[in-house]
Write a protein that holds these residues in place. Structure first.
Motif, PDB file in Angstrom:
ATOM      1  N   GLN A 473       0.853  -1.190   0.000  1.00  0.00           N
ATOM      2  CA  GLN A 473       0.000   0.000   0.000  1.00  0.00           C
ATOM      3  C   GLN A 473       0.884   1.233   0.000  1.00  0.00           C
ATOM      4  OE1 GLN A 473      -2.136  -0.775   3.662  1.00  0.00           O
ATOM      5  NE2 GLN A 473      -0.817   0.606   4.816  1.00  0.00           N
ATOM      6  N   PRO A 474       0.368   2.357  -0.519  1.00  0.00           N
ATOM      7  CA  PRO A 474       1.178   3.586  -0.518  1.00  0.00           C
ATOM      8  C   PRO A 474       1.537   3.999   0.913  1.00  0.00           C
ATOM      9  CG  PRO A 474      -0.792   3.826  -1.873  1.00  0.00           C
ATOM     10  CD  PRO A 474      -0.966   2.568  -1.093  1.00  0.00           C
ATOM     11  N   SER A 475       2.670   4.680   1.042  1.00  0.00           N
ATOM     12  CA  SER A 475       3.096   5.144   2.356  1.00  0.00           C
ATOM     13  C   SER A 475       3.840   6.460   2.188  1.00  0.00           C
ATOM     14  CB  SER A 475       4.000   4.109   3.025  1.00  0.00           C
ATOM     15  OG  SER A 475       4.454   4.574   4.286  1.00  0.00           O
ATOM     16  N   THR A 476       3.386   7.483   2.866  1.00  0.00           N
ATOM     17  CA  THR A 476       4.092   8.763   2.856  1.00  0.00           C
ATOM     18  C   THR A 476       4.950   8.863   4.106  1.00  0.00           C
ATOM     19  OG1 THR A 476       2.399   9.895   1.551  1.00  0.00           O
ATOM     20  CG2 THR A 476       3.859  11.268   2.868  1.00  0.00           C
ATOM     21  N   VAL A 477       6.251   9.018   3.874  1.00  0.00           N
ATOM     22  CA  VAL A 477       7.199   9.147   4.986  1.00  0.00           C
ATOM     23  C   VAL A 477       7.728  10.569   4.981  1.00  0.00           C
ATOM     24  CG1 VAL A 477       9.308   8.275   6.039  1.00  0.00           C
ATOM     25  CG2 VAL A 477       7.850   6.723   4.707  1.00  0.00           C
ATOM     26  N   THR A 478       7.651  11.220   6.121  1.00  0.00           N
ATOM     27  CA  THR A 478       8.199  12.571   6.259  1.00  0.00           C
ATOM     28  C   THR A 478       9.570  12.480   6.916  1.00  0.00           C
ATOM     29  OG1 THR A 478       6.008  13.576   6.420  1.00  0.00           O
ATOM     30  CG2 THR A 478       7.864  14.860   7.264  1.00  0.00           C
ATOM     31  N   TYR A 479      10.573  12.922   6.175  1.00  0.00           N
ATOM     32  CA  TYR A 479      11.941  12.898   6.660  1.00  0.00           C
ATOM     33  C   TYR A 479      12.333  14.282   7.145  1.00  0.00           C
ATOM     34  CZ  TYR A 479      12.475   8.364   4.376  1.00  0.00           C
ATOM     35  OH  TYR A 479      12.334   7.052   4.004  1.00  0.00           O
ATOM     36  N   ARG A 480      12.942  14.345   8.319  1.00  0.00           N
ATOM     37  CA  ARG A 480      13.555  15.596   8.764  1.00  0.00           C
ATOM     38  C   ARG A 480      15.011  15.584   8.309  1.00  0.00           C
ATOM     39  NH1 ARG A 480      13.466  18.833  14.542  1.00  0.00           N
ATOM     40  NH2 ARG A 480      15.019  20.390  13.921  1.00  0.00           N
ATOM     41  N   ILE A 481      15.400  16.648   7.588  1.00  0.00           N
ATOM     42  CA  ILE A 481      16.759  16.793   7.071  1.00  0.00           C
ATOM     43  C   ILE A 481      17.252  18.159   7.515  1.00  0.00           C
ATOM     44  CG2 ILE A 481      18.218  16.718   5.022  1.00  0.00           C
ATOM     45  CD1 ILE A 481      15.844  15.318   3.574  1.00  0.00           C
ATOM     46  N   GLY A 482      18.054  18.190   8.568  1.00  0.00           N
ATOM     47  CA  GLY A 482      18.471  19.474   9.123  1.00  0.00           C
ATOM     48  C   GLY A 482      17.269  20.230   9.649  1.00  0.00           C
ATOM     49  N   ASP A 483      17.089  21.473   9.178  1.00  0.00           N
ATOM     50  CA  ASP A 483      15.943  22.263   9.636  1.00  0.00           C
ATOM     51  C   ASP A 483      14.816  22.275   8.614  1.00  0.00           C
ATOM     52  OD1 ASP A 483      17.111  23.793   7.685  1.00  0.00           O
ATOM     53  OD2 ASP A 483      17.290  25.622   8.903  1.00  0.00           O
ATOM     54  N   LYS A 484      14.774  21.229   7.760  1.00  0.00           N
ATOM     55  CA  LYS A 484      13.719  21.106   6.754  1.00  0.00           C
ATOM     56  C   LYS A 484      13.111  19.714   6.831  1.00  0.00           C
ATOM     57  CE  LYS A 484      15.816  24.336   3.447  1.00  0.00           C
ATOM     58  NZ  LYS A 484      16.937  24.770   4.313  1.00  0.00           N
ATOM     59  N   THR A 485      11.958  19.563   6.174  1.00  0.00           N
ATOM     60  CA  THR A 485      11.336  18.243   6.083  1.00  0.00           C
ATOM     61  C   THR A 485      11.007  17.941   4.620  1.00  0.00           C
ATOM     62  OG1 THR A 485       9.112  19.144   6.461  1.00  0.00           O
ATOM     63  CG2 THR A 485      10.325  18.328   8.395  1.00  0.00           C
ATOM     64  N   LEU A 486      10.982  16.660   4.316  1.00  0.00           N
ATOM     65  CA  LEU A 486      10.606  16.180   2.993  1.00  0.00           C
ATOM     66  C   LEU A 486       9.557  15.102   3.170  1.00  0.00           C
ATOM     67  CD1 LEU A 486      11.014  15.888  -0.104  1.00  0.00           C
ATOM     68  CD2 LEU A 486      12.807  14.217   0.408  1.00  0.00           C
ATOM     69  N   ALA A 487       8.355  15.360   2.690  1.00  0.00           N
ATOM     70  CA  ALA A 487       7.273  14.381   2.740  1.00  0.00           C
ATOM     71  C   ALA A 487       7.287  13.599   1.430  1.00  0.00           C
ATOM     72  CB  ALA A 487       5.934  15.067   2.956  1.00  0.00           C
ATOM     73  N   LEU A 488       7.625  12.326   1.494  1.00  0.00           N
ATOM     74  CA  LEU A 488       7.849  11.526   0.305  1.00  0.00           C
ATOM     75  C   LEU A 488       6.748  10.472   0.169  1.00  0.00           C
ATOM     76  CD1 LEU A 488      10.143  11.592  -1.815  1.00  0.00           C
ATOM     77  CD2 LEU A 488      11.200   9.699  -0.563  1.00  0.00           C
TER      78      LEU A 488
END
Length: 506
Positions: A473-488
């Motif tokens: 199933q699809p899965s959105t993972v939010t990564y914290r990278i330094g002082d930013k985030t990436l929702a993948l």
């Protein structure tokens, strides 16, 4: 390989189609199953040089539009995993595969243009970019047959030493790779010494497998794990060390520098193909002889390859000071992966290499690529600096010379003169194409169970994040990278590589 459970000149022109994924773009020589088109709405490269590439079964190397980096939420549960840019670990030396005789024979069955495409897919800047590869010293199980460089009994002076066999196959294979990758590093290990240096006088250590032609071994010639099959007198040990040096010197004359050697492939395994069992104490006796000769040609000595998950086998070698002083690293493969944790804990100063990806049984399927991902991840998380695939190329069916079907990155239809890039190819390329030599592994931490990724920081400061979604199933993972985030947002059963340039992380 191990039986059973223990088991430059840049060809950008040839790689134009590979840039968006050779299979996806319909590269000549590819099977129809690997030609799924890349959706126009999902570019491979997004603004600012960021990239996102995704692979699912049958649809490799799909470009995706990378979401913008966002601010960090005050909600601690909004972040699935944190990329620890502040805590880099080991430095990555590179990725590669194993040169073999049967691999070169398969590639030579391709028309020249397609052969160039296959080689570029492995070594080119727009392919896997392999820079760190393995080659055998004499015959292995992917050879055309048994041979050594000196089969004249009692030739301690090596007067009859010759690498003539390799000039037909291994040397042109490596030279073709060097034309694409001038900085290629090559390391080598033997499967068997010359037969006259062995107790039993036979290249193998076990009878042929059921259904395979006899290899001619007799009961008196059989090897056994835990016993030395090599003749451990000083005269033979010294001659074998010179044998290694002659090999390195002759390859250097062909323009191939052997950077590192290991004394024996899978020293515990008695096999029906070329093999030689050693005890740790036998190897500890040989390694100082080997190191003295390798010092003369500037080649490093690593221990390996270790194919058992028993660290005591290595501890017993390192208990001998002369051997321990000579060993600069260790190659680990197959069940040896069970010793990775203790090896890193006890010997943190030694380089640790993944010396052979497990070869499968010739299915070249997505299931085995999935297993391969978990294996690669395990090695890097335990400190590996090199990852080595096994067969870079094989004919369809992928049979070794002694009856074991093999997976490979490039699968060649020798009758049609075409090739297919297998599922393992895309797995390896998800890492090797973007993780540069000198990159540092960056740990990724999660208390929410998002643990299926690897991250690397390249020398230019860019971040390479390789993320897997193994569920259906699809899965959105939010990564914290330094002082930013990436929702993948990850597709079901997908493998993904994200490249974020350094200036996007500032």
């Amino acid at each position: 390989m191990e039986q059973g459970a223990n088991r430059g000149i840049k060809r950008r022109d040839a790689m134009a189609l590979i840039g968006m994924g050779a299979a996806a773009a319909g590269m000549p020589g590819m099977s129809a199953a690997a030609r799924a088109p890349v959706p126009a709405a999902t570019p491979e490269r997004t603004a600012g040089g960021a990239r996102w590439l995704a692979t699912v079964a049958g649809r490799p190397w799909q470009g995706r539009a990378l979401p913008a980096l966002g601010a960090v939420s005050a909600d601690p549960f909004a972040v699935g995993a944190t990329v620890r840019l502040d805590a880099p670990r080991q430095t990555i030396a590179g990725f590669g595969g194993a040169f073999s005789e049967k691999g070169w024979q398969a590639l030579m069955a391709l028309p020249p243009a397609r052969r160039s495409e296959a080689l570029a897919a492995l070594f080119g800047d727009d392919g896997c970019g392999f820079n760190h590869c393995r080659t055998p010293i004499g015959a292995n199980d992917i050879s055309r047959g048994w041979y050594s460089y000196d089969e004249t009994p009692g030739d301690y002076d090596l007067a009859h030493f010759t690498i003539a066999n390799d000039r037909d196959t291994l040397i042109p294979f490596i030279q073709a790779a060097q034309r694409l990758r001038p900085d290629l590093k090559v390391w080598a290990s033997p499967w068997s010494p010359p037969t006259w240096m062995k107790q039993g006088g036979h290249y193998a250590q076990a009878p042929a497998w059921p259904g395979q032609p006899s290899n001619g071994i007799t009961p008196a010639q059989l090897g056994q794990e835990g016993r030395d099959s090599f003749r451990l007198d000083d005269r033979t040990l010294a001659a074998y060390a010179r044998y290694f040096r002659r090999y390195v010197e002759e390859y250097a004359k062909a323009g191939i520098r052997i950077d590192t050697v290991m004394p024996q492939n899978e020293f515990n395994s008695a096999q029906p193909f070329p093999s030689c069992c050693w005890t740790p104490e036998g190897l500890a006796r040989f390694i100082p002889f080997l190191a003295r000769e390798m010092d003369k040609v500037g080649t490093r000595v690593f221990f390996g390859t270790l194919e058992r998950g028993n660290i005591d086998l290595f501890d017993r070698v390192m208990a001998h000071p002369d051997a321990a002083a000579a060993i600069k690293g260790i190659g680990v493969q197959w069940a040896g992966k069970d010793a990775l944790g203790p090896l890193r804990e006890r010997y943190p100063a030694l380089e640790l290499w993944g010396s052979e990806q497990e070869c499968g049984v010739g299915t070249n399927d997505w299931r085995y690529a999935r297993y391969g991902w978990q294996t690669i991840k395990r090695y890097f998380e335990h400190g590996a600096t090199v990852w080595t695939y096994w067969n870079m190329a094989m004919p369809q069916g992928g049979m070794s010379g002694w009856g074991w079907p093999q997976n490979s990155l490039v699968e060649v239809d020798t009758n049609a003169g075409t090739f297919r890039l297998g599922e393992d190819y895309w797995l390896v390329r998800h890492l090797s194409a973007h993780v540069r030599p000198g990159a540092r592994l960056v740990p990724v931490e999660s208390f929410l169970g998002y643990v299926d990724q690897l991250a690397f920081r390249n020398p230019d400061g860019s971040l390479v994040l390789v993320a897997s979604n193994a569920v259906a199933q699809p899965s959105t993972v939010t990564y914290r990278i330094g002082d930013k985030t990436l929702a993948l947002p990850l597709e079901p059963d997908s493998l993904n590589t994200v490249i974020v340039p350094a200036d996007r992380l500032a």
